[in-house]
Design an enzyme around this catalytic site. Structure first.
Site, PDB file in Angstrom:
ATOM      1  N   GLU A 121       0.827  -1.210   0.000  1.00 12.36           N
ATOM      2  CA  GLU A 121       0.000   0.000   0.000  1.00 12.36           C
ATOM      3  C   GLU A 121       0.859   1.257   0.000  1.00 12.36           C
ATOM      4  O   GLU A 121       1.840   1.351   0.760  1.00 12.36           O
ATOM      5  CB  GLU A 121      -0.892  -0.047   1.241  1.00 12.36           C
ATOM      6  CG  GLU A 121      -2.297   0.407   1.023  1.00 12.36           C
ATOM      7  CD  GLU A 121      -3.114  -0.491   0.086  1.00 12.36           C
ATOM      8  OE1 GLU A 121      -3.099  -0.244  -1.132  1.00 12.36           O
ATOM      9  OE2 GLU A 121      -3.774  -1.407   0.585  1.00 12.36           O
TER      10      GLU A 121
ATOM     11  N   GLY B 153     -12.425   2.456  -0.993  1.00  9.00           N
ATOM     12  CA  GLY B 153     -11.126   1.787  -1.038  1.00  9.00           C
ATOM     13  C   GLY B 153     -11.115   0.554  -1.923  1.00  9.00           C
ATOM     14  O   GLY B 153     -10.162  -0.212  -1.929  1.00  9.00           O
TER      15      GLY B 153
ATOM     16  N   ASP C 169      -4.502   1.008  -9.139  1.00  4.88           N
ATOM     17  CA  ASP C 169      -5.898   0.635  -9.338  1.00  4.88           C
ATOM     18  C   ASP C 169      -6.204   0.361 -10.804  1.00  4.88           C
ATOM     19  O   ASP C 169      -6.910  -0.594 -11.148  1.00  4.88           O
ATOM     20  CB  ASP C 169      -6.821   1.743  -8.827  1.00  4.88           C
ATOM     21  CG  ASP C 169      -6.478   2.164  -7.410  1.00  4.88           C
ATOM     22  OD1 ASP C 169      -5.830   1.361  -6.721  1.00  4.88           O
ATOM     23  OD2 ASP C 169      -6.855   3.273  -7.008  1.00  4.88           O
TER      24      ASP C 169
ATOM     25  N   TYR D  70      -4.077  12.025   1.311  1.00  2.83           N
ATOM     26  CA  TYR D  70      -3.356  11.227   0.313  1.00  2.83           C
ATOM     27  C   TYR D  70      -2.279  12.060  -0.400  1.00  2.83           C
ATOM     28  O   TYR D  70      -1.122  11.652  -0.492  1.00  2.83           O
ATOM     29  CB  TYR D  70      -4.338  10.664  -0.713  1.00  2.83           C
ATOM     30  CG  TYR D  70      -3.696   9.742  -1.725  1.00  2.83           C
ATOM     31  CD1 TYR D  70      -3.687   8.371  -1.536  1.00  2.83           C
ATOM     32  CD2 TYR D  70      -3.069  10.246  -2.867  1.00  2.83           C
ATOM     33  CE1 TYR D  70      -3.089   7.524  -2.454  1.00  2.83           C
ATOM     34  CE2 TYR D  70      -2.469   9.412  -3.786  1.00  2.83           C
ATOM     35  CZ  TYR D  70      -2.488   8.053  -3.579  1.00  2.83           C
ATOM     36  OH  TYR D  70      -1.892   7.218  -4.485  1.00  2.83           O
TER      37      TYR D  70
HETATM   38  C1  GLA Z   1      -5.325   4.631  -3.806  1.00  5.79           C
HETATM   39  C2  GLA Z   1      -4.621   5.114  -5.065  1.00  5.79           C
HETATM   40  C3  GLA Z   1      -3.553   4.127  -5.525  1.00  5.79           C
HETATM   41  C4  GLA Z   1      -2.623   3.719  -4.377  1.00  5.79           C
HETATM   42  C5  GLA Z   1      -3.427   3.352  -3.136  1.00  5.79           C
HETATM   43  C6  GLA Z   1      -2.545   3.121  -1.929  1.00  5.79           C
HETATM   44  O1  GLA Z   1      -6.078   3.488  -4.084  1.00  5.79           O
HETATM   45  O2  GLA Z   1      -5.555   5.303  -6.105  1.00  5.79           O
HETATM   46  O3  GLA Z   1      -2.827   4.682  -6.595  1.00  5.79           O
HETATM   47  O4  GLA Z   1      -1.690   4.719  -4.111  1.00  5.79           O
HETATM   48  O5  GLA Z   1      -4.372   4.364  -2.792  1.00  5.79           O
HETATM   49  O6  GLA Z   1      -1.803   1.980  -2.104  1.00  5.79           O
END
Ligand code: GLA
Length: 343
Positions: free
Chosen positions: A18, A106, A155, A205
């Site tokens: 992550e 998430g 993702d 983030y």
């Molecule tokens: C989100 C972002 C991804 C990644 C995750 C953490 O899902 O879209 O790009 O950084 O958080 O792993």
């Protein structure tokens, strides 16, 4: 050229790895069966019409010059603009969006939306499908430049390249992708919503991303992929903890691949727990509701449980042993195939 097409893109669960994607690190996600469906139908004129069926909202804008917008509209306008920028000869269309992956939880509803939109619009234009890694990058530009979340490629790659019964080991430096069999036998992976809705753009983030860039700069390395634990320990707080998370999380990804190869579920559970502890204590992306959800899975007998995705809320993931009682509202997730056209 087709009159109408339907594209489907799945959400994803990240087994482990992550916040490593924007640090040229490693991750091990898999595509799930829930996702977003986009039906695109050719219409006359020079405007795009969009309908978000579940939200009962619509939008209309000039095909040649999409302007910015907020929420789901930013995704549609961004997809149209980025595809045209990449030379795809889009036609005026009506797009209908629906989905069954929870939004802002998430499980990557955003990437599923970007991928389903772009695949459908490309197919409707009669153009061949581009290389999927290039398409993932284009989708990520929609999110970065139109939605305002500085997310990485995790993702989109998971949604585009997922395979049945496999997780993808992604190396974000080389973009080398290895399919890793995810054979769980009687064990189950389950997700449970913490009750906190998160939003990548509004949460910390982007701040975490800046901290990692700063940590790499202070260490004099191109990215935290090259950092060592010894050097990271000398960074000022909180950069020392942020870097420690990234370095140890990369190690946990390969340890998880090895655990899967050996069918060692106890070890996989330990790695999930260690990842969670690091995300909570070093990366500081947990919340009291997330801790509560992790605790609930552990009391139900989970071998390991952790927050998934960007953090600050959303779903948690648990590895349940055979025969364990899955808590109410927790749902089993299984690795499924990646994005595809449905027609
Ligand atoms: C989100 C972002 C991804 C990644 C995750 C953490 O899902 O879209 O790009 O950084 O958080 O792993």
């Amino acid at each position: 050229m087709p009159e109408s097409v339907t594209g489907f893109a799945p959400g994803r669960v990240n087994l482990i790895g992550e916040h490593t994607d924007y640090n040229e690190g490693l991750a091990l996600p898999f595509a799930i069966s829930e996702g977003v469906t986009v039906r695109a139908e050719q219409i006359d004129g020079d405007r795009m019409e969009a309908v978000a069926t579940d939200l009962r909202r619509n939008d209309s804008f000039e095909l040649a010059r999409p302007s910015g917008a907020r929420g789901w509209r930013a995704f549609v306008r961004g997809a149209v603009a980025e595809l045209q920028e990449a030379g795809v000869p889009l036609r005026a269309a009506r797009v209908e969006i629906s989905g069954d992956v929870p939004r802002g939880g998430g499980l990557s509803s955003s990437a599923a939306l970007e991928v389903a939109l772009t695949l459908a619009l490309i197919a409707l234009s009669g153009s061949p499908e581009p290389d999927r890694i290039e398409l993932a990058k284009l989708c990520s530009r929609i999110e970065n430049d139109w939605v305002g979340a500085q997310t990485g490629l995790l993702d989109q790659l998971a949604s585009l390249l997922g395979e049945d019964d496999h997780a993808l080991r992604i190396d974000f430096r080389s973009l080398e992708i290895t399919q890793v069999p995810l054979e769980l036998g009687e064990f189950k992976l389950v997700t449970l919503h913490s009750g906190d809705r998160h939003s990548n753009a509004a949460s910390g983030y982007n701040e975490r991303r800046r901290e990692c860039a700063l940590a790499a700069e202070e260490l004099g390395v191109p990215s935290l992929r090259d950092a060592t634990l010894e050097a990271a320990a000398a960074l000022p707080s909180p950069l020392d903890r942020r870097a420690k998370h990234i370095i140890t999380e990369n190690q946990r990804v390969d340890a998880a691949v090895a655990a899967l190869e050996h069918g060692d579920m106890d070890e996989l559970g330990r790695l999930l727990d260690a990842s969670h502890a690091s995300l909570r204590d070093c990366y500081e992306v947990s919340t009291p509701a997330v801790e509560g959800a992790v605790e609930k899975l552990r009391s139900a007998g989970a071998l390991g449980a952790r927050i998934i995705g960007g953090g600050f809320g959303g779903h948690v993931l648990g590895l349940m042993p055979p025969g364990a009682h899955v808590p109410e509202r927790a749902r089993e997730v299984r690795p499924g195939p990646g994005a595809r056209m449905m027609d």
